[in-house]
Design a protein around this motif. Structure first.
Motif, PDB file in Angstrom:
ATOM      1  N   ALA A 185      46.830  87.968  70.622  1.00 37.40           N
ATOM      2  CA  ALA A 185      46.005  88.692  69.341  1.00 37.40           C
ATOM      3  C   ALA A 185      45.892  87.240  69.025  1.00 37.40           C
ATOM      4  O   ALA A 185      46.225  86.029  68.709  1.00 37.40           O
ATOM      5  N   ILE A 186      44.532  86.847  69.077  1.00 39.84           N
ATOM      6  CA  ILE A 186      43.938  86.141  68.567  1.00 39.84           C
ATOM      7  C   ILE A 186      43.521  86.211  67.115  1.00 39.84           C
ATOM      8  O   ILE A 186      43.259  87.206  66.991  1.00 39.84           O
ATOM      9  N   LEU A 187      44.194  85.987  66.951  1.00 39.95           N
ATOM     10  CA  LEU A 187      44.386  85.671  65.084  1.00 39.95           C
ATOM     11  C   LEU A 187      44.062  84.589  64.275  1.00 39.95           C
ATOM     12  O   LEU A 187      43.851  83.119  64.386  1.00 39.95           O
ATOM     13  N   GLU A 188      42.839  85.525  62.805  1.00 45.08           N
ATOM     14  CA  GLU A 188      42.737  83.201  61.750  1.00 45.08           C
ATOM     15  C   GLU A 188      43.890  82.936  61.670  1.00 45.08           C
ATOM     16  O   GLU A 188      45.181  84.061  60.933  1.00 45.08           O
ATOM     17  N   PRO A 189      44.508  81.351  60.710  1.00 43.31           N
ATOM     18  CA  PRO A 189      45.267  81.294  60.757  1.00 43.31           C
ATOM     19  C   PRO A 189      45.809  81.713  58.978  1.00 43.31           C
ATOM     20  O   PRO A 189      46.064  80.517  58.308  1.00 43.31           O
ATOM     21  N   ASP A 190      45.206  83.007  58.541  1.00 36.72           N
ATOM     22  CA  ASP A 190      45.446  83.073  56.600  1.00 36.72           C
ATOM     23  C   ASP A 190      47.007  82.712  56.723  1.00 36.72           C
ATOM     24  O   ASP A 190      48.008  83.334  58.070  1.00 36.72           O
ATOM     25  N   ALA A 191      47.322  83.419  55.891  1.00 37.63           N
ATOM     26  CA  ALA A 191      48.644  83.932  55.308  1.00 37.63           C
ATOM     27  C   ALA A 191      48.948  85.286  56.213  1.00 37.63           C
ATOM     28  O   ALA A 191      50.631  85.119  56.547  1.00 37.63           O
ATOM     29  N   ALA A 200      50.717  80.893  70.657  1.00 40.96           N
ATOM     30  CA  ALA A 200      49.981  79.076  70.486  1.00 40.96           C
ATOM     31  C   ALA A 200      49.273  78.980  69.146  1.00 40.96           C
ATOM     32  O   ALA A 200      48.817  79.957  68.523  1.00 40.96           O
ATOM     33  N   PHE A 201      49.248  77.569  69.053  1.00 40.99           N
ATOM     34  CA  PHE A 201      48.934  76.865  67.683  1.00 40.99           C
ATOM     35  C   PHE A 201      47.946  75.922  67.758  1.00 40.99           C
ATOM     36  O   PHE A 201      48.685  74.664  68.433  1.00 40.99           O
ATOM     37  N   PRO A 202      46.796  75.282  66.618  1.00 42.37           N
ATOM     38  CA  PRO A 202      46.521  74.519  67.142  1.00 42.37           C
ATOM     39  C   PRO A 202      47.485  73.602  66.098  1.00 42.37           C
ATOM     40  O   PRO A 202      47.778  73.100  65.319  1.00 42.37           O
ATOM     41  N   THR A 203      47.236  71.946  66.769  1.00 39.73           N
ATOM     42  CA  THR A 203      47.425  70.764  65.819  1.00 39.73           C
ATOM     43  C   THR A 203      46.505  69.763  66.210  1.00 39.73           C
ATOM     44  O   THR A 203      45.687  69.897  66.615  1.00 39.73           O
ATOM     45  N   GLU A 204      46.887  68.585  65.635  1.00 38.07           N
ATOM     46  CA  GLU A 204      45.522  67.393  65.241  1.00 38.07           C
ATOM     47  C   GLU A 204      45.750  67.259  66.695  1.00 38.07           C
ATOM     48  O   GLU A 204      44.411  66.798  66.961  1.00 38.07           O
ATOM     49  N   THR A 205      46.267  67.180  68.150  1.00 37.19           N
ATOM     50  CA  THR A 205      46.166  66.392  69.494  1.00 37.19           C
ATOM     51  C   THR A 205      45.323  67.394  69.879  1.00 37.19           C
ATOM     52  O   THR A 205      44.237  67.583  70.311  1.00 37.19           O
ATOM     53  N   VAL A 206      46.484  67.910  70.652  1.00 34.30           N
ATOM     54  CA  VAL A 206      46.113  69.626  71.504  1.00 34.30           C
ATOM     55  C   VAL A 206      46.403  70.524  70.624  1.00 34.30           C
ATOM     56  O   VAL A 206      47.502  70.657  69.657  1.00 34.30           O
ATOM     57  N   TYR A 207      46.088  71.742  70.874  1.00 32.13           N
ATOM     58  CA  TYR A 207      46.838  72.986  71.299  1.00 32.13           C
ATOM     59  C   TYR A 207      49.123  72.900  71.713  1.00 32.13           C
ATOM     60  O   TYR A 207      48.256  72.764  72.422  1.00 32.13           O
ATOM     61  N   GLY A 208      49.914  73.686  70.443  1.00 36.76           N
ATOM     62  CA  GLY A 208      50.814  73.851  71.348  1.00 36.76           C
ATOM     63  C   GLY A 208      50.890  74.958  72.037  1.00 36.76           C
ATOM     64  O   GLY A 208      50.320  76.358  70.930  1.00 36.76           O
ATOM     65  N   ALA A 219      41.394  77.550  70.783  1.00 42.42           N
ATOM     66  CA  ALA A 219      41.944  78.776  71.440  1.00 42.42           C
ATOM     67  C   ALA A 219      40.739  79.619  72.124  1.00 42.42           C
ATOM     68  O   ALA A 219      41.836  80.369  72.957  1.00 42.42           O
ATOM     69  N   ALA A 220      40.144  79.249  72.991  1.00 41.19           N
ATOM     70  CA  ALA A 220      39.489  80.269  73.938  1.00 41.19           C
ATOM     71  C   ALA A 220      40.206  79.438  75.253  1.00 41.19           C
ATOM     72  O   ALA A 220      39.923  80.222  75.952  1.00 41.19           O
ATOM     73  N   ARG A 255      50.342  85.880  78.893  1.00 40.04           N
ATOM     74  CA  ARG A 255      51.282  84.844  78.815  1.00 40.04           C
ATOM     75  C   ARG A 255      51.899  84.725  77.387  1.00 40.04           C
ATOM     76  O   ARG A 255      52.890  84.139  76.479  1.00 40.04           O
ATOM     77  N   VAL A 256      50.565  85.009  76.415  1.00 43.12           N
ATOM     78  CA  VAL A 256      51.467  83.985  74.974  1.00 43.12           C
ATOM     79  C   VAL A 256      51.190  85.474  74.316  1.00 43.12           C
ATOM     80  O   VAL A 256      49.726  86.284  74.082  1.00 43.12           O
ATOM     81  N   ALA A 257      52.181  85.636  73.685  1.00 39.88           N
ATOM     82  CA  ALA A 257      51.929  87.000  72.180  1.00 39.88           C
ATOM     83  C   ALA A 257      50.714  86.749  71.260  1.00 39.88           C
ATOM     84  O   ALA A 257      49.733  88.002  71.138  1.00 39.88           O
ATOM     85  N   VAL A 258      50.552  85.393  70.626  1.00 39.29           N
ATOM     86  CA  VAL A 258      49.376  84.839  69.547  1.00 39.29           C
ATOM     87  C   VAL A 258      48.830  84.038  69.919  1.00 39.29           C
ATOM     88  O   VAL A 258      49.863  82.557  70.039  1.00 39.29           O
ATOM     89  N   ILE A 259      47.250  84.171  69.678  1.00 40.24           N
ATOM     90  CA  ILE A 259      47.223  82.509  69.404  1.00 40.24           C
ATOM     91  C   ILE A 259      46.130  82.337  67.964  1.00 40.24           C
ATOM     92  O   ILE A 259      45.580  83.141  67.731  1.00 40.24           O
ATOM     93  N   LEU A 260      46.865  81.496  67.398  1.00 33.90           N
ATOM     94  CA  LEU A 260      46.730  81.234  65.865  1.00 33.90           C
ATOM     95  C   LEU A 260      45.178  80.106  65.902  1.00 33.90           C
ATOM     96  O   LEU A 260      45.228  78.730  66.869  1.00 33.90           O
ATOM     97  N   ASP A 261      43.987  80.941  65.971  1.00 35.20           N
ATOM     98  CA  ASP A 261      42.792  80.061  65.707  1.00 35.20           C
ATOM     99  C   ASP A 261      42.078  79.180  64.904  1.00 35.20           C
ATOM    100  O   ASP A 261      41.870  79.025  63.597  1.00 35.20           O
ATOM    101  N   GLY A 262      42.764  77.957  65.268  1.00 37.47           N
ATOM    102  CA  GLY A 262      42.782  76.348  64.239  1.00 37.47           C
ATOM    103  C   GLY A 262      41.371  76.022  64.461  1.00 37.47           C
ATOM    104  O   GLY A 262      41.248  74.781  63.748  1.00 37.47           O
ATOM    105  N   GLY A 263      40.068  76.851  65.204  1.00 32.90           N
ATOM    106  CA  GLY A 263      39.364  75.855  65.791  1.00 32.90           C
ATOM    107  C   GLY A 263      39.699  74.492  66.427  1.00 32.90           C
ATOM    108  O   GLY A 263      40.795  74.926  67.304  1.00 32.90           O
ATOM    109  N   ARG A 264      38.827  73.555  66.378  1.00 35.88           N
ATOM    110  CA  ARG A 264      38.761  72.713  67.664  1.00 35.88           C
ATOM    111  C   ARG A 264      40.146  71.679  67.115  1.00 35.88           C
ATOM    112  O   ARG A 264      39.865  71.296  65.917  1.00 35.88           O
ATOM    113  N   CYS A 265      40.610  71.399  68.096  1.00 35.98           N
ATOM    114  CA  CYS A 265      41.368  70.188  67.573  1.00 35.98           C
ATOM    115  C   CYS A 265      40.711  68.477  66.828  1.00 35.98           C
ATOM    116  O   CYS A 265      39.856  68.778  68.434  1.00 35.98           O
TER     117      CYS A 265
END
Ligand code: TXA
Ligand code: MG
Length: 328
Positions: A8-14, A31-39, A157-158, A167-177
């Motif tokens: 599930a690729i989700l918008e990172p809203d509440a 999977a979630f965005p950090t300021e460096t790379v996606y974790g 996120a792509a 292999r991952v349940a959820v991807i939070l799409d926070g755009g580009r790191c």
């Protein structure tokens, strides 16, 4: 359901953050965005969830993971801080700095997360989505970069969806790191601080905060590596890399840097103006774009060995290193 092939690729809203936190509580991978790379995140207290991270990445078991925390206070509960750790955390957290410190017996963190070492790597990320996820989840999260082991790190996120897919349940799409290169890892368990991995925070910035230059740990000299993650071949695209290229040979794509790049049919320029920060942010995404079946090899122009250039060159040298035998 685990059976679902697509994450599930989700918008990172509440609502998205809540769903991601719930997945973490269920021992699933987020999977979630950090300021460096996606974790590639999992509950650090669950052996099964941590094992799922190793399995999803296809990562060698001896490579310990970074534990992500909401703030320094949470970090102090799982590792023993030194005065130097306090200073660096106060100066650079939240941000692209990882500290290796002695783990507390009562940390509650899976032994698998630290690969059985007496130390743990801890980091407080700055990205708002990472912060929100850690706050709502309320516990420590292991998160290696969200790519298959040895492959290029994910900065969108792509990239995550392409590399890890079901292999991952959820991807939070926070755009580009924003930074685009992993955190700087410093080992504070020895008599002097040692740089284990150059990264998003420059050695110059750290040295300025410490008032002296930081020791570079030489863990590629055949002696026992202090940072087991620094395998010689790492961050590798499928296509071979040719470093320090001054010209483009037939069949090659070009990863350029700075003005006056040579002509090539397929070219990406890390930074036409020669800006190392811009180059770091573009590095993995451009390698992804050049790594195409019709490309024979990727020629890489020289990158200056200063500031973030050191971290960029570290990644490029690993990407160009001889490949280990194909994993089973
Ligand atoms: O920017 C980052 O750090 C990203 C984002 C997602 O936060 N995470 C990341 O994690 O790059 P990972 O697991 O791919 O890299 C962990 C690095 C490896 O080089 C590993 O060997 C080192 O940290 N490390 C982890 N725990 C360690 C320990 N106890 N002692 C020495 N090195 C350690
Ligand atoms: Mg990685």
């Amino acid at each position: 359901m685990q059976a679902s092939p697509a994450p599930a690729i989700l918008e990172p809203d509440a609502a998205g953050i809540r769903r991601a936190a719930t997945a973490l509580r269920q021992g699933r991978l987020v999977a979630f965005p950090t300021e460096t790379v996606y974790g590639l995140g999992a509950d650090a207290r669950s052996d099964r969830a941590v094992a799922a991270v190793f399995a999803a990445k296809g990562r060698p078991r001896f490579n310990p993971l970074i534990v992500h925390l909401a703030d320094a206070e949470a970090a102090r509960r799982i590792v023993r801080f030194t005065p130097l750790a306090e200073r660096l955390a106060a100066r650079f957290w939240p941000g692209p700095l990882t500290l290796v410190l002695p783990r507390r017996d009562e940390s509650g963190v899976s032994l698998l997360a630290g690969a059985g070492l007496p130390s743990l790597a801890v980091r407080v990320p700055r990205h708002a989505v990472a912060q929100a996820l850690l706050a709502v989840f309320g516990g420590p999260v292991v998160a290696p970069s969200a790519n298959r082991s040895g492959r290029i790190s994910a900065t969108t996120a792509a990239h995550v969806a392409r590399g890890l897919g079901g292999r991952v349940a959820v991807i939070l799409d926070g755009g580009r790191c924003a930074i685009g290169i992993e955190s700087t890892v410093i080992d504070l368990t020895g008599p002097r601080p040692a740089l284990l991995r150059p990264g998003g925070l420059t050695q110059e910035e750290i040295a300025a905060a410490l008032g002296r230059p930081i020791l570079e740990s030489d863990d590629d000299d055949g002696s026992a590596p202090r940072s087991p993650g620094r395998l010689a071949s790492h961050y590798a695209p499928e296509r071979p890399l040719r470093l320090e290229a001054k010209e483009v040979r037939p069949g090659e794509a070009l990863l350029a840097f700075g003005p006056g790049a040579p002509q090539a049919t397929l070219v990406e320029n890390l930074s036409p103006s020669g800006d190392l920060e811009e180059a770091a942010a573009n590095l993995f995404a451009m390698l992804h774009r050049l790594d195409r079946p019709e490309v024979g090899a990727i020629a890489v122009m020289p990158i200056p060995e200063r500031g973030l250039g050191r971290a960029i060159n570290d990644r490029l040298r690993r990407a160009a290193a001889p490949r280990p035998a194909a994993p089973a």
